[in-house]
Design a protein around this motif. Sequence first.
Motif, PDB file in Angstrom:
ATOM      1  N   LYS A  30       4.898  43.140  49.671  1.00  0.00           N
ATOM      2  CA  LYS A  30       6.044  42.595  50.181  1.00  0.00           C
ATOM      3  C   LYS A  30       5.796  41.227  50.871  1.00  0.00           C
ATOM      4  O   LYS A  30       4.877  41.082  51.479  1.00  0.00           O
ATOM      5  N   ARG A  31       6.514  40.258  50.478  1.00  0.00           N
ATOM      6  CA  ARG A  31       6.332  38.933  51.027  1.00  0.00           C
ATOM      7  C   ARG A  31       6.717  39.063  52.654  1.00  0.00           C
ATOM      8  O   ARG A  31       7.650  39.525  53.093  1.00  0.00           O
ATOM      9  N   LYS A  32       5.704  38.453  53.497  1.00  0.00           N
ATOM     10  CA  LYS A  32       5.947  38.240  54.760  1.00  0.00           C
ATOM     11  C   LYS A  32       7.023  37.295  54.992  1.00  0.00           C
ATOM     12  O   LYS A  32       7.055  36.349  54.315  1.00  0.00           O
ATOM     13  N   THR A  33       8.019  37.565  56.042  1.00  0.00           N
ATOM     14  CA  THR A  33       8.931  36.504  56.562  1.00  0.00           C
ATOM     15  C   THR A  33       8.653  35.800  57.785  1.00  0.00           C
ATOM     16  O   THR A  33       7.886  36.631  58.595  1.00  0.00           O
ATOM     17  N   ALA A  34       9.082  34.645  58.024  1.00  0.00           N
ATOM     18  CA  ALA A  34       9.097  34.047  58.999  1.00  0.00           C
ATOM     19  C   ALA A  34      10.276  33.374  59.282  1.00  0.00           C
ATOM     20  O   ALA A  34      11.189  32.905  58.445  1.00  0.00           O
ATOM     21  N   GLY A  35      10.503  33.313  60.812  1.00  0.00           N
ATOM     22  CA  GLY A  35      11.601  32.242  61.346  1.00  0.00           C
ATOM     23  C   GLY A  35      11.161  31.236  62.354  1.00  0.00           C
ATOM     24  O   GLY A  35       9.954  31.463  62.768  1.00  0.00           O
ATOM     25  N   ILE A  36      11.506  30.039  62.386  1.00  0.00           N
ATOM     26  CA  ILE A  36      11.159  28.959  62.993  1.00  0.00           C
ATOM     27  C   ILE A  36      12.226  28.763  64.121  1.00  0.00           C
ATOM     28  O   ILE A  36      13.400  28.495  63.817  1.00  0.00           O
ATOM     29  N   LEU A  43       7.842  33.616  53.258  1.00  0.00           N
ATOM     30  CA  LEU A  43       9.372  33.293  52.989  1.00  0.00           C
ATOM     31  C   LEU A  43       9.842  33.028  54.400  1.00  0.00           C
ATOM     32  O   LEU A  43      10.073  33.788  55.190  1.00  0.00           O
ATOM     33  N   VAL A  44      10.004  31.765  54.413  1.00  0.00           N
ATOM     34  CA  VAL A  44      10.866  31.114  55.973  1.00  0.00           C
ATOM     35  C   VAL A  44      12.424  31.675  55.468  1.00  0.00           C
ATOM     36  O   VAL A  44      12.931  31.076  54.644  1.00  0.00           O
ATOM     37  N   LYS A  45      12.879  32.446  56.274  1.00  0.00           N
ATOM     38  CA  LYS A  45      14.260  32.832  56.104  1.00  0.00           C
ATOM     39  C   LYS A  45      15.141  32.076  57.130  1.00  0.00           C
ATOM     40  O   LYS A  45      16.372  31.952  56.614  1.00  0.00           O
ATOM     41  N   LYS A  46      14.811  31.541  58.204  1.00  0.00           N
ATOM     42  CA  LYS A  46      15.843  30.596  58.957  1.00  0.00           C
ATOM     43  C   LYS A  46      14.982  29.845  60.057  1.00  0.00           C
ATOM     44  O   LYS A  46      13.957  29.923  60.369  1.00  0.00           O
ATOM     45  N   ILE A  47      15.770  28.687  60.122  1.00  0.00           N
ATOM     46  CA  ILE A  47      15.425  27.715  61.476  1.00  0.00           C
ATOM     47  C   ILE A  47      16.519  27.630  62.341  1.00  0.00           C
ATOM     48  O   ILE A  47      17.763  27.732  61.537  1.00  0.00           O
ATOM     49  N   THR A  48      16.257  27.631  63.549  1.00  0.00           N
ATOM     50  CA  THR A  48      17.186  27.173  64.572  1.00  0.00           C
ATOM     51  C   THR A  48      16.536  26.240  65.358  1.00  0.00           C
ATOM     52  O   THR A  48      15.698  26.092  65.670  1.00  0.00           O
ATOM     53  N   VAL A  52      14.925  34.218  70.238  1.00  0.00           N
ATOM     54  CA  VAL A  52      13.620  34.721  70.172  1.00  0.00           C
ATOM     55  C   VAL A  52      13.874  36.306  69.936  1.00  0.00           C
ATOM     56  O   VAL A  52      13.206  36.791  68.986  1.00  0.00           O
ATOM     57  N   ALA A  53      14.726  36.994  70.614  1.00  0.00           N
ATOM     58  CA  ALA A  53      14.862  38.396  70.502  1.00  0.00           C
ATOM     59  C   ALA A  53      15.477  38.615  69.027  1.00  0.00           C
ATOM     60  O   ALA A  53      14.777  39.580  68.493  1.00  0.00           O
ATOM     61  N   GLU A  54      16.301  37.687  68.654  1.00  0.00           N
ATOM     62  CA  GLU A  54      16.916  38.092  67.181  1.00  0.00           C
ATOM     63  C   GLU A  54      15.733  37.957  66.179  1.00  0.00           C
ATOM     64  O   GLU A  54      15.608  38.702  65.211  1.00  0.00           O
ATOM     65  N   PHE A 109      11.851  39.458  75.950  1.00  0.00           N
ATOM     66  CA  PHE A 109      11.275  40.564  75.818  1.00  0.00           C
ATOM     67  C   PHE A 109      11.347  41.633  77.313  1.00  0.00           C
ATOM     68  O   PHE A 109      10.693  42.495  77.368  1.00  0.00           O
ATOM     69  N   GLY A 110      12.107  41.361  78.086  1.00  0.00           N
ATOM     70  CA  GLY A 110      12.296  41.831  79.502  1.00  0.00           C
ATOM     71  C   GLY A 110      10.943  41.842  80.330  1.00  0.00           C
ATOM     72  O   GLY A 110      10.723  42.814  80.779  1.00  0.00           O
ATOM     73  N   ASP A 111      10.098  40.596  79.874  1.00  0.00           N
ATOM     74  CA  ASP A 111       8.972  40.691  80.527  1.00  0.00           C
ATOM     75  C   ASP A 111       9.115  39.862  81.757  1.00  0.00           C
ATOM     76  O   ASP A 111       9.858  39.215  82.058  1.00  0.00           O
ATOM     77  N   THR A 112       7.893  39.945  82.533  1.00  0.00           N
ATOM     78  CA  THR A 112       7.602  38.862  83.803  1.00  0.00           C
ATOM     79  C   THR A 112       6.892  37.792  83.507  1.00  0.00           C
ATOM     80  O   THR A 112       6.351  37.897  82.181  1.00  0.00           O
ATOM     81  N   LEU A 113       6.573  37.039  84.255  1.00  0.00           N
ATOM     82  CA  LEU A 113       5.628  35.766  84.031  1.00  0.00           C
ATOM     83  C   LEU A 113       4.318  35.951  85.021  1.00  0.00           C
ATOM     84  O   LEU A 113       4.488  36.688  85.921  1.00  0.00           O
TER      85      LEU A 113
END
Lengths: 206, 206
Positions: free
Chosen positions: B19-25, B55-60, B73-75, B105-109
């Motif tokens: 299955k092709r790996k997908t990516a978003g930018i 397969l790049v699916k979306k750029i925002t 980032v979450a989406e 990610f509900g994370d701290t720094l």
Amino acid sequence: MGSNSALPTTARAFATGGKRKTAGIIVIGDEILNGSTTDTNSSFLCRRLHHRGVLVKKITVVGDTIPEIAADVAEFSRNYDLVLTTGGVGPTHDDRTYEAIAAAFGDTLRIDDDLQAVFEDVLSKYKQRPDTAQAIQKFCSIPSSATLLWGDKVTGARKFPCVKTHNVVALPGVPNFCESGYDQLENALIPISDTSPRGHCQGPRC
Amino acid sequence: MGSNSALPTTARAFATGGKRKTAGIIVIGDEILNGSTTDTNSSFLCRRLHHRGVLVKKITVVGDTIPEIAADVAEFSRNYDLVLTTGGVGPTHDDRTYEAIAAAFGDTLRIDDDLQAVFEDVLSKYKQRPDTAQAIQKFCSIPSSATLLWGDKVTGARKFPCVKTHNVVALPGVPNFCESGYDQLENALIPISDTSPRGHCQGPRC
């Protein structure tokens, strides 16, 4: 990085005359996502909208897939005053922007007679192809609630309409068509109030 | 328009091995939205990812606003195998990508000691500025769950790490840093299976 609030002087008076108008841009086409074509339309539109005092809030690039385009059109239409799409309005099978805009608004498609007349006039200058009827069907089927924008009559240029559905305007993907389409529509899309003369853009592109 | 499924020959075997790996930018920066800077990173990344069979699916493109970056980032993290962000990782107040990724990610720094050592080494070559401590605090505060990616040791190039949080990798916004950062990480981010030798990319950029 940078500041989106740092307006050019020419646009500042216009923008501070009231709440700044917001915009979103949707770039449509698999050829952008697979890297075979570099999008320049969004950069052009950002420069022009910013110069006019409009705050571009988001750009998205999506492929030629109706549900994905429709989802962004619906979201952008809710969130921003003006939505500009580029690409996917040609006569071939993978041009799906009008169908997607219709889907976003729960709308049907209709053949627009005025658009068909323009398209047939253009086609008449070329050798007829076997798929002409299909191309007309594809090119001239727009959302039922859409209107045609014929551009700024001051320019006197030959007009080719852009399709507007609610607050969404579909521009062509080919850069020079996109740019000339926006040029003709700018005054209609972003009217400058008669009561804010300082808001008139005095920059080199206006 | 165009076809995202039309893979270059060099990547076809790799992509059809499974299955092709997908990516978003996600491109981050007010300077893109106000038109003062033209984004070239997404086009570079699309070409390289496509060449590798991804397969790049979306750029925002979004501004320097934590909630807006975090929402994308979450989406994207939920929807795609790999998410690449560019921009907003510098030491100034409007560089908010790490904070936004943590928020997604509900994370701290946390201050990362290794990143701080690299940054202080770079700073040592320049005249100290009054805001150095603040710059270190800003530049080296990364999501607590993040790891540093140090690149492909084969290149032997001087390393500056990129920050990875789950499936999200934050690349710099300055184009030559973004491109060299991706170059160093490509093999680690998109491993070519030892069992699919035909999948090895033979193109001019690999």
